[in-house]
Design an enzyme around this catalytic site. Structure first.
Site, PDB file in Angstrom:
ATOM      1  N   GLU A 299       2.472 -12.229   3.967  1.00 16.96           N
ATOM      2  CA  GLU A 299       2.640 -13.144   5.105  1.00 16.96           C
ATOM      3  C   GLU A 299       2.543 -14.588   4.640  1.00 16.96           C
ATOM      4  O   GLU A 299       1.898 -14.883   3.641  1.00 16.96           O
ATOM      5  CB  GLU A 299       1.616 -12.850   6.207  1.00 16.96           C
ATOM      6  CG  GLU A 299       0.168 -12.793   5.741  1.00 16.96           C
ATOM      7  CD  GLU A 299      -0.684 -13.905   6.316  1.00 16.96           C
ATOM      8  OE1 GLU A 299      -0.119 -14.968   6.639  1.00 16.96           O
ATOM      9  OE2 GLU A 299      -1.913 -13.705   6.408  1.00 16.96           O
TER      10      GLU A 299
ATOM     11  N   ARG B  56      -9.630 -10.815   5.739  1.00 16.12           N
ATOM     12  CA  ARG B  56      -8.631  -9.791   6.065  1.00 16.12           C
ATOM     13  C   ARG B  56      -7.288 -10.409   6.447  1.00 16.12           C
ATOM     14  O   ARG B  56      -6.611  -9.956   7.363  1.00 16.12           O
ATOM     15  CB  ARG B  56      -9.141  -8.859   7.171  1.00 16.12           C
ATOM     16  CG  ARG B  56     -10.456  -8.176   6.824  1.00 16.12           C
ATOM     17  CD  ARG B  56     -10.853  -7.140   7.855  1.00 16.12           C
ATOM     18  NE  ARG B  56      -9.930  -6.004   7.834  1.00 16.12           N
ATOM     19  CZ  ARG B  56      -9.980  -5.005   6.945  1.00 16.12           C
ATOM     20  NH1 ARG B  56     -10.895  -5.019   5.990  1.00 16.12           N
ATOM     21  NH2 ARG B  56      -9.126  -4.011   7.002  1.00 16.12           N
TER      22      ARG B  56
ATOM     23  N   CYS C 245       3.331 -14.205  -2.861  1.00 11.40           N
ATOM     24  CA  CYS C 245       3.238 -13.669  -4.225  1.00 11.40           C
ATOM     25  C   CYS C 245       2.135 -14.290  -5.063  1.00 11.40           C
ATOM     26  O   CYS C 245       1.451 -13.580  -5.812  1.00 11.40           O
ATOM     27  CB  CYS C 245       4.586 -13.796  -4.936  1.00 11.40           C
ATOM     28  SG  CYS C 245       5.086 -15.490  -5.347  1.00 11.40           S
TER      29      CYS C 245
ATOM     30  N   HIS D  68       8.275 -17.173  -8.376  1.00  4.89           N
ATOM     31  CA  HIS D  68       7.779 -15.843  -8.013  1.00  4.89           C
ATOM     32  C   HIS D  68       6.842 -15.315  -9.088  1.00  4.89           C
ATOM     33  O   HIS D  68       7.209 -15.201 -10.259  1.00  4.89           O
ATOM     34  CB  HIS D  68       8.919 -14.852  -7.799  1.00  4.89           C
ATOM     35  CG  HIS D  68       8.408 -13.499  -7.405  1.00  4.89           C
ATOM     36  ND1 HIS D  68       7.737 -13.288  -6.216  1.00  4.89           N
ATOM     37  CD2 HIS D  68       8.414 -12.301  -8.055  1.00  4.89           C
ATOM     38  CE1 HIS D  68       7.372 -12.015  -6.141  1.00  4.89           C
ATOM     39  NE2 HIS D  68       7.761 -11.400  -7.252  1.00  4.89           N
TER      40      HIS D  68
ATOM     41  N   ASP E 111       4.291  -5.596  -9.072  1.00  8.56           N
ATOM     42  CA  ASP E 111       4.583  -6.706  -8.164  1.00  8.56           C
ATOM     43  C   ASP E 111       4.284  -6.276  -6.732  1.00  8.56           C
ATOM     44  O   ASP E 111       5.023  -5.486  -6.146  1.00  8.56           O
ATOM     45  CB  ASP E 111       6.051  -7.128  -8.302  1.00  8.56           C
ATOM     46  CG  ASP E 111       6.402  -8.342  -7.450  1.00  8.56           C
ATOM     47  OD1 ASP E 111       5.513  -8.862  -6.747  1.00  8.56           O
ATOM     48  OD2 ASP E 111       7.573  -8.768  -7.487  1.00  8.56           O
TER      49      ASP E 111
END
Length: 281
Positions: A39, A64, A69, A107, A122
């Site tokens: 998210e 939580r 990435c 990334h 990943d």
């Protein structure tokens, strides 16, 4: 066991795994995907995304929340290393949308050495991310719980692809060069602040399911997939419903003093988009 690993296994609803094996890597990879969602809400709130160990532990484990990435693979790297895996981060260039020129390295992914082989892991590429590690071997189709992938090699460059119907779609390219924490900080800052960054213009979420399904959200459009097929699509009618969906379907914590968010804060985020629930996206 360290307090960090105890919190990590608790978050993953996973029994502690103390021996670094390929099977343990597979188990942890899928459990991480299913427990901690992808998210980008902090980019939109906006809040600065910190990559130090304490910040990732507080946000992803205790509050939580999910992340993207640099956060998800940063946490995964620490967990793997603490278990005893030989692991380090790599940086890739996202080419999923066929950019006209080669984009920057934005990334984060992982290279894991285990049982005398190298593997790519990943947990941070959103809806299309790996849910199992891939053996670092070119031109071999490899099955994961959520689809088929392969690695291609051009000189020192590796290209990760996924099978989309009858075709192979490139996701990102990378090499095995050593990266420093400062490289991740730079890529993270660019991803969060570049005006044209995809993360600045859409609310994006994904949580994978153990049965091969996944849940995705793009702004107000919620989709449930099973074995690669959309089996439910919902245009969330309003922000209160969206606020509940983020908690119930994606498991996001909202009450943490530092990392939680209110319905009013979410409403301010969604109001900034040129999108409406009835339009779907």
């Amino acid at each position: 066991m360290t307090s960090f690993l105890h919190a990590y296994f608790t978050r993953l609803h996973c029994q502690p795994l103390g021996v670094p094996t390929v099977e343990a890597l597979r188990t942890l990879h899928l459990a991480h995907n299913c427990a901690i969602p992808f998210e980008n809400l902090d980019v939109l709130l906006p809040r600065e995304i910190q990559l130090d160990e304490t910040a990732l532990e507080e946000k992803l484990l205790y509050a939580r929340r999910g992340g993207y990435c640099f956060e998800l693979n940063g946490l995964f790297e620490r967990a793997l290393r603490d278990i005893g895996f030989n692991v380090r981060s790599l940086l890739g260039r996202v080419i999923l949308s066929h950019p006209a020129s080669l984009p920057p390295r934005t990334h984060r992914l992982l290279l894991v050495d285990v049982e005398d082989e190298q593997w790519i892991a990943d947990v941070g590429f959103g809806g299309q991310t790996l849910t199992a590690p891939l053996r670092l071997q070119a031109e071999i189709a490899q099955q994961t719980p959520h689809g088929e992938y392969r690695l291609m090699q051009e000189g020192s460059t590796w290209i990760l692809q996924f099978r989309h119907h009858e075709h192979w779609q490139s996701m990102y390219c990378f090499d095995l060069g050593v990266q420093q924490q400062s490289d991740h900080v730079m890529g993270n800052f660019w991803s969060a602040h570049w005006p044209q960054s995809h993360f600045r213009h859409h609310l994006l979420m994904c949580r994978h399911l153990p049965d091969g399904g996944k849940l995705t959200l793009t702004n107000f459009h919620f989709t449930r997939y099973h074995q690669g097929h959309a089996v439910e699509q919902v245009n969330v009618p309003d922000v209160p419903s969206l606020y509940q969906l983020l908690q119930q379907q994606f498991g996001l914590g909202v009450n943490d003093v530092k990392h939680g968010f209110t319905e009013a804060e979410l409403a301010a985020v969604m109001a900034a988009f040129d999108t409406h629930p009835e339009a779907g996206k």
